[in-house]
Design a protein around this motif. Structure first.
Motif, mmCIF file in Angstrom:
data_model
loop_
_atom_site.group_PDB
_atom_site.id
_atom_site.type_symbol
_atom_site.label_atom_id
_atom_site.label_comp_id
_atom_site.label_asym_id
_atom_site.label_seq_id
_atom_site.Cartn_x
_atom_site.Cartn_y
_atom_site.Cartn_z
ATOM 1 N N VAL A 83 12.579 -8.094 -3.266
ATOM 2 C CA VAL A 83 12.574 -7.624 -1.880
ATOM 3 C C VAL A 83 13.888 -6.932 -1.505
ATOM 4 O O VAL A 83 14.969 -7.429 -1.820
ATOM 5 N N GLU A 84 13.751 -5.803 -0.813
ATOM 6 C CA GLU A 84 14.872 -5.086 -0.201
ATOM 7 C C GLU A 84 14.423 -4.611 1.172
ATOM 8 O O GLU A 84 13.220 -4.465 1.424
ATOM 9 N N GLU A 85 15.375 -4.382 2.055
ATOM 10 C CA GLU A 85 15.024 -3.876 3.383
ATOM 11 C C GLU A 85 14.265 -2.557 3.242
ATOM 12 O O GLU A 85 14.620 -1.718 2.426
ATOM 13 N N GLY A 86 13.231 -2.424 4.044
ATOM 14 C CA GLY A 86 12.415 -1.218 4.032
ATOM 15 C C GLY A 86 11.181 -1.313 3.152
ATOM 16 O O GLY A 86 10.254 -0.517 3.300
ATOM 17 N N ASP A 87 11.130 -2.280 2.221
ATOM 18 C CA ASP A 87 9.948 -2.442 1.368
ATOM 19 C C ASP A 87 8.731 -2.791 2.224
ATOM 20 O O ASP A 87 8.850 -3.496 3.232
ATOM 21 N N LEU A 88 7.563 -2.316 1.817
ATOM 22 C CA LEU A 88 6.316 -2.664 2.490
ATOM 23 C C LEU A 88 5.681 -3.847 1.765
ATOM 24 O O LEU A 88 5.504 -3.816 0.549
ATOM 25 N N ILE A 89 5.346 -4.868 2.536
ATOM 26 C CA ILE A 89 4.795 -6.107 1.983
ATOM 27 C C ILE A 89 3.379 -6.310 2.514
ATOM 28 O O ILE A 89 3.116 -6.112 3.702
ATOM 29 N N SER A 90 2.477 -6.711 1.637
ATOM 30 C CA SER A 90 1.120 -7.071 2.065
ATOM 31 C C SER A 90 0.789 -8.448 1.490
ATOM 32 O O SER A 90 1.464 -8.926 0.580
ATOM 33 N N TRP A 91 -0.244 -9.066 2.012
ATOM 34 C CA TRP A 91 -0.635 -10.390 1.535
ATOM 35 C C TRP A 91 -2.127 -10.547 1.625
ATOM 36 O O TRP A 91 -2.805 -9.839 2.364
ATOM 37 N N GLN A 92 -2.599 -11.467 0.835
ATOM 38 C CA GLN A 92 -4.011 -11.841 0.857
ATOM 39 C C GLN A 92 -4.057 -13.350 1.023
ATOM 40 O O GLN A 92 -3.494 -14.087 0.202
ATOM 41 N N VAL A 93 -4.682 -13.808 2.098
ATOM 42 C CA VAL A 93 -4.753 -15.239 2.389
ATOM 43 C C VAL A 93 -5.672 -15.910 1.375
ATOM 44 O O VAL A 93 -6.740 -15.400 1.052
ATOM 45 N N SER A 94 -5.225 -17.052 0.858
ATOM 46 C CA SER A 94 -6.007 -17.804 -0.124
ATOM 47 C C SER A 94 -7.190 -18.459 0.555
ATOM 48 O O SER A 94 -7.108 -18.898 1.699
ATOM 49 N N ASP A 95 -8.287 -18.535 -0.170
ATOM 50 C CA ASP A 95 -9.476 -19.222 0.334
ATOM 51 C C ASP A 95 -9.240 -20.709 0.192
ATOM 52 O O ASP A 95 -9.142 -21.224 -0.921
#
Length: 156
Positions: free
Chosen positions: A106-118
């Motif tokens: 991780v660095e400032e400006g990076d785009l982060i996404s996530w997928q919630v676990s079932d």
């Protein structure tokens, strides 16, 4: 699963949402072994609103603050019994196990996404026949199960 879209790095751990007041209030307090990530969805974007505390935390955690576009505005290792405020306004806060920041690079400006676990466990239906009568044999202390057919045969 959390993904650093900018660098193509993926963390394959369990992800849960804290999208209600109660879930955000509870957070990771009193969690002994933080082995999953918790994504806080804040009602508004701001610095003070995105502040966190680590009171009653049993271990240190990695924290990533994201703005409304899911861009990283700040990140750090949060030690127990402290208060942290991001450098810039944030709409999302990700708290996870130590090593999360390094795994995602991780660095400032990076785009982060996530997928919630079932959270639900998958189950497979199985047909089983249950005994209809249970008796306890005093001689050996074992519970004996008899089928209905056996009981009817004994009575006749």
């Amino acid at each position: 699963m959390i993904t650093n879209e900018t660098k193509g790095r993926v963390w394959h751990g369990r992800v849960e949402l804290a999208d209600t007041f109660i879930k955000r209030f509870r957070g990771l307090m009193l969690v002994g072994n933080v082995n999953y990530a918790l994504v806080f969805v804040l009602p508004t974007e701001g610095r003070l609103n995105a502040s966190i505390h680590t009171f009653f935390m049993l271990s240190d955690v990695d924290v990533i603050w994201l703005d409304s576009t899911k861009g990283v505005v700040d990140f750090k290792r949060a030690k127990k019994w402290r208060v942290y405020t991001p450098k810039k306004p944030a709409k999302y806060v990700i708290e996870g196990p130590v090593g999360l920041i390094k795994a995602l690079d991780v660095e400032e400006g990076d785009l982060i996404s996530w997928q919630v676990s079932d959270g639900r466990k998958k189950s497979v239906p199985v047909r089983i026949s249950f005994p209809e009568k249970v008796s306890f044999d005093k001689a050996n202390g074992f519970a004996m199960a008899e089928s209905v057919k056996e009981v009817k045969a004994e009575k006749n």
